[in-house]
Design a protein around this motif. Structure first.
Motif, PDB file in Angstrom:
ATOM      1  N   ALA A  86      -1.675   4.080 -16.530  1.00  0.00           N
ATOM      2  CA  ALA A  86      -0.971   4.186 -15.517  1.00  0.00           C
ATOM      3  C   ALA A  86       0.446   3.505 -15.829  1.00  0.00           C
ATOM      4  O   ALA A  86       0.517   2.446 -16.418  1.00  0.00           O
ATOM      5  N   GLN A  87       1.497   4.150 -15.513  1.00  0.00           N
ATOM      6  CA  GLN A  87       2.945   3.641 -15.613  1.00  0.00           C
ATOM      7  C   GLN A  87       3.120   2.790 -14.305  1.00  0.00           C
ATOM      8  O   GLN A  87       3.447   3.533 -13.324  1.00  0.00           O
ATOM      9  N   LEU A  88       2.943   1.627 -14.477  1.00  0.00           N
ATOM     10  CA  LEU A  88       3.297   0.759 -13.189  1.00  0.00           C
ATOM     11  C   LEU A  88       4.749   0.281 -12.986  1.00  0.00           C
ATOM     12  O   LEU A  88       5.199  -0.257 -13.937  1.00  0.00           O
ATOM     13  N   GLU A  89       5.133   0.447 -11.919  1.00  0.00           N
ATOM     14  CA  GLU A  89       6.597   0.147 -11.712  1.00  0.00           C
ATOM     15  C   GLU A  89       6.690  -0.083 -10.066  1.00  0.00           C
ATOM     16  O   GLU A  89       5.928   0.261  -9.241  1.00  0.00           O
ATOM     17  N   GLU A  90       7.772  -0.961  -9.741  1.00  0.00           N
ATOM     18  CA  GLU A  90       7.907  -1.249  -8.292  1.00  0.00           C
ATOM     19  C   GLU A  90       8.244  -0.210  -7.451  1.00  0.00           C
ATOM     20  O   GLU A  90       8.761   0.792  -7.847  1.00  0.00           O
ATOM     21  N   LEU A  92       5.696   1.936  -6.649  1.00  0.00           N
ATOM     22  CA  LEU A  92       4.655   3.069  -6.817  1.00  0.00           C
ATOM     23  C   LEU A  92       3.614   2.651  -5.548  1.00  0.00           C
ATOM     24  O   LEU A  92       3.133   1.837  -5.564  1.00  0.00           O
ATOM     25  N   GLN A  93       3.295   3.798  -5.353  1.00  0.00           N
ATOM     26  CA  GLN A  93       2.197   4.005  -4.250  1.00  0.00           C
ATOM     27  C   GLN A  93       0.989   4.423  -4.856  1.00  0.00           C
ATOM     28  O   GLN A  93       0.989   5.154  -5.839  1.00  0.00           O
ATOM     29  N   ARG A 107       0.925  -0.184  -2.690  1.00  0.00           N
ATOM     30  CA  ARG A 107       2.081  -0.213  -3.429  1.00  0.00           C
ATOM     31  C   ARG A 107       2.397  -1.320  -4.017  1.00  0.00           C
ATOM     32  O   ARG A 107       2.112  -2.383  -3.947  1.00  0.00           O
ATOM     33  N   ILE A 108       2.973  -1.193  -5.457  1.00  0.00           N
ATOM     34  CA  ILE A 108       3.329  -2.135  -6.209  1.00  0.00           C
ATOM     35  C   ILE A 108       4.681  -2.756  -5.797  1.00  0.00           C
ATOM     36  O   ILE A 108       5.778  -2.168  -5.749  1.00  0.00           O
ATOM     37  N   ASP A 109       4.663  -4.003  -5.502  1.00  0.00           N
ATOM     38  CA  ASP A 109       6.011  -4.732  -5.136  1.00  0.00           C
ATOM     39  C   ASP A 109       6.552  -5.236  -6.341  1.00  0.00           C
ATOM     40  O   ASP A 109       7.996  -5.600  -6.309  1.00  0.00           O
ATOM     41  N   ILE A 116       0.617  -8.272 -11.659  1.00  0.00           N
ATOM     42  CA  ILE A 116       0.898  -7.002 -10.717  1.00  0.00           C
ATOM     43  C   ILE A 116       0.847  -7.499  -9.233  1.00  0.00           C
ATOM     44  O   ILE A 116      -0.074  -7.825  -8.753  1.00  0.00           O
ATOM     45  N   THR A 117       2.028  -7.559  -8.565  1.00  0.00           N
ATOM     46  CA  THR A 117       2.092  -7.926  -6.949  1.00  0.00           C
ATOM     47  C   THR A 117       1.770  -6.684  -6.377  1.00  0.00           C
ATOM     48  O   THR A 117       2.515  -5.929  -6.274  1.00  0.00           O
ATOM     49  N   VAL A 118       0.833  -6.592  -5.382  1.00  0.00           N
ATOM     50  CA  VAL A 118       0.444  -5.226  -4.887  1.00  0.00           C
ATOM     51  C   VAL A 118       0.543  -5.614  -3.341  1.00  0.00           C
ATOM     52  O   VAL A 118       0.194  -6.807  -2.905  1.00  0.00           O
ATOM     53  N   ASP A 119       0.928  -4.796  -2.402  1.00  0.00           N
ATOM     54  CA  ASP A 119       0.937  -4.922  -1.156  1.00  0.00           C
ATOM     55  C   ASP A 119       0.191  -3.860  -0.230  1.00  0.00           C
ATOM     56  O   ASP A 119       0.378  -2.562  -0.429  1.00  0.00           O
ATOM     57  N   PHE A 120      -0.955  -4.280   0.653  1.00  0.00           N
ATOM     58  CA  PHE A 120      -1.773  -3.342   1.239  1.00  0.00           C
ATOM     59  C   PHE A 120      -1.218  -3.096   2.592  1.00  0.00           C
ATOM     60  O   PHE A 120      -2.072  -2.479   3.571  1.00  0.00           O
TER      61      PHE A 120
END
Length: 159
Positions: A86-90, A92-93, A107-109, A116-120
């Motif tokens: 996975a290409q993780l970037e700010e 990204l949903q 989404r990745i914050d 990785i800080t994620v926001d649900f």
């Protein structure tokens, strides 16, 4: 506009500062089944009793929109929680599942190494929403639409 009606409308959704979030401009109008929670509660409530041709400006509080923001919905997880390729970037949903296997959008914050800080929270949670709406159609829902909880066919989508 009453419960059980398929309502078709043009709309523009803006945040408090005037930033356009979504709009039907240049597209087909949005169709939804009134009373089936297809749209945010505050907008649905304001559309009740309205007629074709009416234009409204509706302000929806966070509580009647996408809800308040919840701090506990923001989490820091290890990179290993995502697929290795996975290409993780700010911004990204992604879709995950909760402990009961229900789908959950996130989404990745922030990406900081393997943390990785994620926001649900919904992206519009905690925000006052401004809708400019024009009702362009109202019709009785079919039995299938009522059973499935949303419009179908030309005003909605087919299965």
């Amino acid at each position: 506009v009453t419960d059980g009606a398929v309502v078709t409308m043009h709309y523009k959704l803006t945040r408090g500062g005037g930033e356009v979030v979504d709009s039907s401009e240049g597209r087909e109008p949005l169709a939804y089944l009134h009373g089936a929670s297809n749209i945010v509660p505050g907008l649905e409530k304001e559309l009740t009793g309205k007629s074709v041709g009416e234009k409204l400006n509706v302000v929806v509080s966070p509580e009647e929109g996408y809800g308040p923001r919840h701090d506990d919905a923001v989490q820091v997880v290890d990179r290993g929680q995502f697929p290795p390729d996975a290409q993780l970037e700010e911004g990204l949903q992604f879709q995950a599942v909760d402990q009961d296997q229900n789908p959950l959008m996130g989404r990745i914050d922030k990406v900081e190494g393997d943390k990785i800080t994620v926001d649900f929270n919904h992206v519009l949670a905690g925000q006052t929403l401004h809708f400019d709406v024009e009702i362009v159609g109202v019709r009785a829902a079919t039995d299938a639409e009522r059973d499935q909880g949303h419009p179908q066919g030309p005003d909605g989508h087919d299965h």
